[in-house]
Design a protein around this motif. Structure first.
Motif, PDB file in Angstrom:
ATOM      1  N   ALA A  71      -5.099  -6.457   4.281  1.00  7.00           N
ATOM      2  CA  ALA A  71      -3.889  -7.479   4.805  1.00  7.00           C
ATOM      3  C   ALA A  71      -2.780  -6.815   5.567  1.00  7.00           C
ATOM      4  CB  ALA A  71      -3.375  -8.328   3.623  1.00  7.00           C
ATOM      5  N   ASN A  72      -2.660  -6.865   6.945  1.00  5.90           N
ATOM      6  CA  ASN A  72      -1.781  -6.126   7.533  1.00  5.90           C
ATOM      7  C   ASN A  72      -1.859  -5.025   7.372  1.00  5.90           C
ATOM      8  OD1 ASN A  72      -0.622  -8.657   8.372  1.00  5.90           O
ATOM      9  ND2 ASN A  72       0.981  -8.745   6.915  1.00  5.90           N
ATOM     10  N   GLY A  73      -3.095  -4.286   7.379  1.00  4.84           N
ATOM     11  CA  GLY A  73      -3.446  -2.821   7.329  1.00  4.84           C
ATOM     12  C   GLY A  73      -3.272  -2.227   5.998  1.00  4.84           C
ATOM     13  N   GLU A  74      -3.180  -3.171   4.975  1.00  4.15           N
ATOM     14  CA  GLU A  74      -3.045  -2.496   3.628  1.00  4.15           C
ATOM     15  C   GLU A  74      -4.135  -3.144   2.777  1.00  4.15           C
ATOM     16  OE1 GLU A  74       0.842  -3.412   1.793  1.00  4.15           O
ATOM     17  OE2 GLU A  74       1.745  -3.089   3.731  1.00  4.15           O
ATOM     18  N   VAL A  75      -4.715  -2.448   1.763  1.00  2.38           N
ATOM     19  CA  VAL A  75      -5.747  -3.030   0.944  1.00  2.38           C
ATOM     20  C   VAL A  75      -5.094  -3.818  -0.255  1.00  2.38           C
ATOM     21  CG1 VAL A  75      -7.823  -2.334  -0.433  1.00  2.38           C
ATOM     22  CG2 VAL A  75      -7.197  -0.957   1.527  1.00  2.38           C
ATOM     23  N   ARG A  76      -5.428  -5.063  -0.360  1.00  5.37           N
ATOM     24  CA  ARG A  76      -4.886  -5.804  -1.335  1.00  5.37           C
ATOM     25  C   ARG A  76      -6.086  -6.145  -2.430  1.00  5.37           C
ATOM     26  NH1 ARG A  76       0.491  -6.801  -1.031  1.00  5.37           N
ATOM     27  NH2 ARG A  76       1.469  -5.046  -0.041  1.00  5.37           N
ATOM     28  N   THR A  77      -6.004  -6.497  -3.668  1.00  8.28           N
ATOM     29  CA  THR A  77      -7.067  -7.112  -4.293  1.00  8.28           C
ATOM     30  C   THR A  77      -6.436  -8.363  -5.063  1.00  8.28           C
ATOM     31  OG1 THR A  77      -8.558  -6.681  -6.080  1.00  8.28           O
ATOM     32  CG2 THR A  77      -6.600  -5.472  -6.251  1.00  8.28           C
ATOM     33  N   PHE A  93     -10.652 -23.263  -2.903  1.00  6.51           N
ATOM     34  CA  PHE A  93     -10.197 -22.017  -3.622  1.00  6.51           C
ATOM     35  C   PHE A  93      -8.757 -21.953  -4.211  1.00  6.51           C
ATOM     36  CE2 PHE A  93      -9.558 -21.203   1.162  1.00  6.51           C
ATOM     37  CZ  PHE A  93      -8.362 -20.573   0.925  1.00  6.51           C
ATOM     38  N   ARG A  94      -8.566 -21.031  -5.300  1.00  9.37           N
ATOM     39  CA  ARG A  94      -7.376 -20.900  -5.488  1.00  9.37           C
ATOM     40  C   ARG A  94      -7.356 -19.411  -6.189  1.00  9.37           C
ATOM     41  NH1 ARG A  94      -5.690 -21.538 -10.816  1.00  9.37           N
ATOM     42  NH2 ARG A  94      -7.581 -22.645 -11.529  1.00  9.37           N
ATOM     43  N   GLN A  95      -6.163 -18.718  -5.912  1.00  6.01           N
ATOM     44  CA  GLN A  95      -6.055 -17.697  -6.628  1.00  6.01           C
ATOM     45  C   GLN A  95      -5.429 -17.625  -7.940  1.00  6.01           C
ATOM     46  OE1 GLN A  95      -3.540 -14.735  -4.153  1.00  6.01           O
ATOM     47  NE2 GLN A  95      -5.209 -14.884  -2.483  1.00  6.01           N
ATOM     48  N   GLU A  96      -6.035 -17.058  -8.963  1.00  6.89           N
ATOM     49  CA  GLU A  96      -5.772 -17.012 -10.094  1.00  6.89           C
ATOM     50  C   GLU A  96      -4.740 -15.791 -10.556  1.00  6.89           C
ATOM     51  OE1 GLU A  96      -9.192 -16.926 -12.692  1.00  6.89           O
ATOM     52  OE2 GLU A  96      -9.535 -19.098 -12.512  1.00  6.89           O
ATOM     53  N   VAL A  97      -4.979 -14.648  -9.940  1.00  2.66           N
ATOM     54  CA  VAL A  97      -4.141 -13.443 -10.036  1.00  2.66           C
ATOM     55  C   VAL A  97      -3.788 -12.985  -8.464  1.00  2.66           C
ATOM     56  CG1 VAL A  97      -3.838 -11.057 -11.042  1.00  2.66           C
ATOM     57  CG2 VAL A  97      -5.314 -12.925 -12.221  1.00  2.66           C
ATOM     58  N   SER A  98      -2.791 -13.248  -8.044  1.00  3.07           N
ATOM     59  CA  SER A  98      -2.535 -12.627  -6.578  1.00  3.07           C
ATOM     60  C   SER A  98      -1.688 -11.524  -6.584  1.00  3.07           C
ATOM     61  CB  SER A  98      -1.423 -13.790  -6.265  1.00  3.07           C
ATOM     62  OG  SER A  98      -1.874 -15.230  -6.244  1.00  3.07           O
ATOM     63  N   THR A 208      -6.963   9.698   2.098  1.00  3.60           N
ATOM     64  CA  THR A 208      -5.846   9.438   1.228  1.00  3.60           C
ATOM     65  C   THR A 208      -5.992   8.375   0.129  1.00  3.60           C
ATOM     66  OG1 THR A 208      -5.344   7.516   3.143  1.00  3.60           O
ATOM     67  CG2 THR A 208      -4.488   9.600   3.379  1.00  3.60           C
ATOM     68  N   GLU A 209      -5.357   8.421  -0.853  1.00  2.83           N
ATOM     69  CA  GLU A 209      -5.302   7.741  -1.892  1.00  2.83           C
ATOM     70  C   GLU A 209      -3.917   7.236  -2.323  1.00  2.83           C
ATOM     71  OE1 GLU A 209      -7.815   7.513  -6.376  1.00  2.83           O
ATOM     72  OE2 GLU A 209      -8.001   9.020  -4.990  1.00  2.83           O
ATOM     73  N   ASP A 210      -3.271   6.413  -1.749  1.00  2.00           N
ATOM     74  CA  ASP A 210      -1.997   5.794  -1.868  1.00  2.00           C
ATOM     75  C   ASP A 210      -2.034   5.245  -3.315  1.00  2.00           C
ATOM     76  OD1 ASP A 210      -0.956   7.271   0.208  1.00  2.00           O
ATOM     77  OD2 ASP A 210      -1.157   5.636   1.551  1.00  2.00           O
ATOM     78  N   VAL A 211      -2.960   4.427  -3.522  1.00  2.00           N
ATOM     79  CA  VAL A 211      -3.048   3.463  -4.798  1.00  2.00           C
ATOM     80  C   VAL A 211      -4.341   4.200  -5.518  1.00  2.00           C
ATOM     81  CG1 VAL A 211      -3.708   1.302  -5.890  1.00  2.00           C
ATOM     82  CG2 VAL A 211      -2.342   1.401  -3.397  1.00  2.00           C
ATOM     83  N   PRO A 212      -4.261   4.458  -6.737  1.00  2.00           N
ATOM     84  CA  PRO A 212      -5.186   5.133  -7.574  1.00  2.00           C
ATOM     85  C   PRO A 212      -6.576   4.162  -7.705  1.00  2.00           C
ATOM     86  CG  PRO A 212      -3.158   5.239  -8.753  1.00  2.00           C
ATOM     87  CD  PRO A 212      -3.018   4.375  -7.617  1.00  2.00           C
ATOM     88  N   GLY A 213      -7.556   4.784  -7.132  1.00  2.00           N
ATOM     89  CA  GLY A 213      -8.940   4.086  -7.165  1.00  2.00           C
ATOM     90  C   GLY A 213      -9.338   3.466  -5.894  1.00  2.00           C
ATOM     91  N   ILE A 214      -8.319   3.472  -4.709  1.00  2.00           N
ATOM     92  CA  ILE A 214      -8.605   3.145  -3.495  1.00  2.00           C
ATOM     93  C   ILE A 214      -8.345   4.228  -2.443  1.00  2.00           C
ATOM     94  CG2 ILE A 214      -8.196   1.385  -2.041  1.00  2.00           C
ATOM     95  CD1 ILE A 214      -6.885  -0.563  -3.775  1.00  2.00           C
TER      96      ILE A 214
END
Length: 326
Positions: A71-77, A93-98, A208-214
């Protein structure tokens, strides 16, 4: 052509709800369009923004999923619940955890007949931003507009060529048994920054690993014929048993490539599997493989090339883990 209509629906103490709507005309029947929209497990292979989808719960008409996407060049979950209606050709659809700046998100895929075998596809989103922050609203709107346009274009193209999907998409895997520790195998696969020194077919790798695990990485790979191609990938570690990935820049013969490294205990060791899912780009086949080459030739070529490199990686991972145990 996708269109956007955004409006503020509420003005209360709660964050305002904002609405977007994107539409596209698809020259395919609603059943084909719905088949693409409802098959969320295939979205990473078929939709550019999606990296990986993991089913958490699943019934015939509902599913709870975790999605990794750009999303806008960033990895989101985030985690979403989806309600499937194959008769009305709708998916709610409905996001339970955004993922911030999203505070809440829901929406709907709506497919209706448009005459002459065509369909009208609408994708809606209703969202709230954390603390109703205007910058957050702008960020979400921009991401929703970009991703919705990309997804609608993908649905249109896939549904209009639905009869060829089985010919263009292929999945295959290679496995080795390792008489070593699963953690050592995982470390070898996850520490990809070490691959140029450990794998003869990897010429260069930036990670690069700015977020652990990604992880985000660019890699130059040498094939059996001596040619070198560059790929860019996003990788997600799911515990220490799986690494899933999506190539965001693929070789000329493909339009998409997703994959997975999985580790399963087997006796005193571990079974390690490399799985690939690929979509062939048919218009590139003559230029890469020759004027008389077919999609079947491209499928065989891609599978051979990917299996050769992934099997080499598996063997080196085995040697690494078995040496450490020994």
């Amino acid at each position: 052509m996708a269109q956007t209509d955004q409006r503020r629906l509420a003005d209360t103490a709660e964050p305002a709800v904002h609405h977007t709507s994107h539409t596209v005309l698809v020259q395919a029947p609603p059943e084909a369009v719905y088949a693409i929209v409802s098959d969320v497990a295939q979205w990473p292979l078929r939709f550019v923004p999606n990296v990986h989808v993991e089913h958490l719960e699943r019934t015939a008409t509902t599913e709870r999923i975790r999605i990794w996407a750009t999303a806008n060049g960033e990895v989101r979950t985030w985690i979403s619940r989806r309600e499937l209606d194959p008769v009305a050709h709708r998916v709610v659809f409905r996001q339970e955890v955004s993922s911030p700046p999203v505070a809440a998100m829901r929406g709907e895929w709506i497919i209706t007949p448009a005459g002459d075998g065509a369909s009208h596809l609408e994708l809606t989103h209703d969202f709230q931003a954390v603390d109703d922050d205007p910058a957050g609203v702008e960020w979400i709107t921009r991401a929703t507009d970009r991703n919705s346009a990309a997804e609608l274009d993908a649905v249109r193209e896939l549904a209009e060529g639905y009869a060829r999907l089985g010919e263009l998409e292929l999945t295959f895997e290679d496995s080795v048994h390792v008489d070593g520790a699963s953690d050592d195998v995982f470390d070898f696969l996850y520490q990809a920054q070490e691959w140029p020194a450990r794998l003869p077919h990897v010429d260069r790798l930036e990670l690069t690993e700015d977020v652990p695990g990604i992880q985000v990485m660019a890699m130059d790979t040498r094939t059996a014929d001596g040619s070198v191609h560059t790929t860019r990938s996003i990788r997600v570690a799911l515990g220490r048993e799986r690494i899933v990935y999506k190539q965001t820049e693929v070789p000329a013969l493909m339009t998409a490539h997703t994959g997975e490294w999985s580790l399963v205990p087997a006796g005193d060791g571990v079974l390690v599997t490399s799985r690939h899912s690929v979509t062939i780009r048919p218009d590139a086949v003559p230029g890469v493989l020759g004027e008389n080459a077919t999609v079947a030739d491209a499928r065989a070529f891609v599978q051979r090339a990917l299996s050769t490199n992934s099997t080499a990686t598996l063997r080196h991972a085995r040697a690494y883990a078995e040496a450490r145990r020994g």
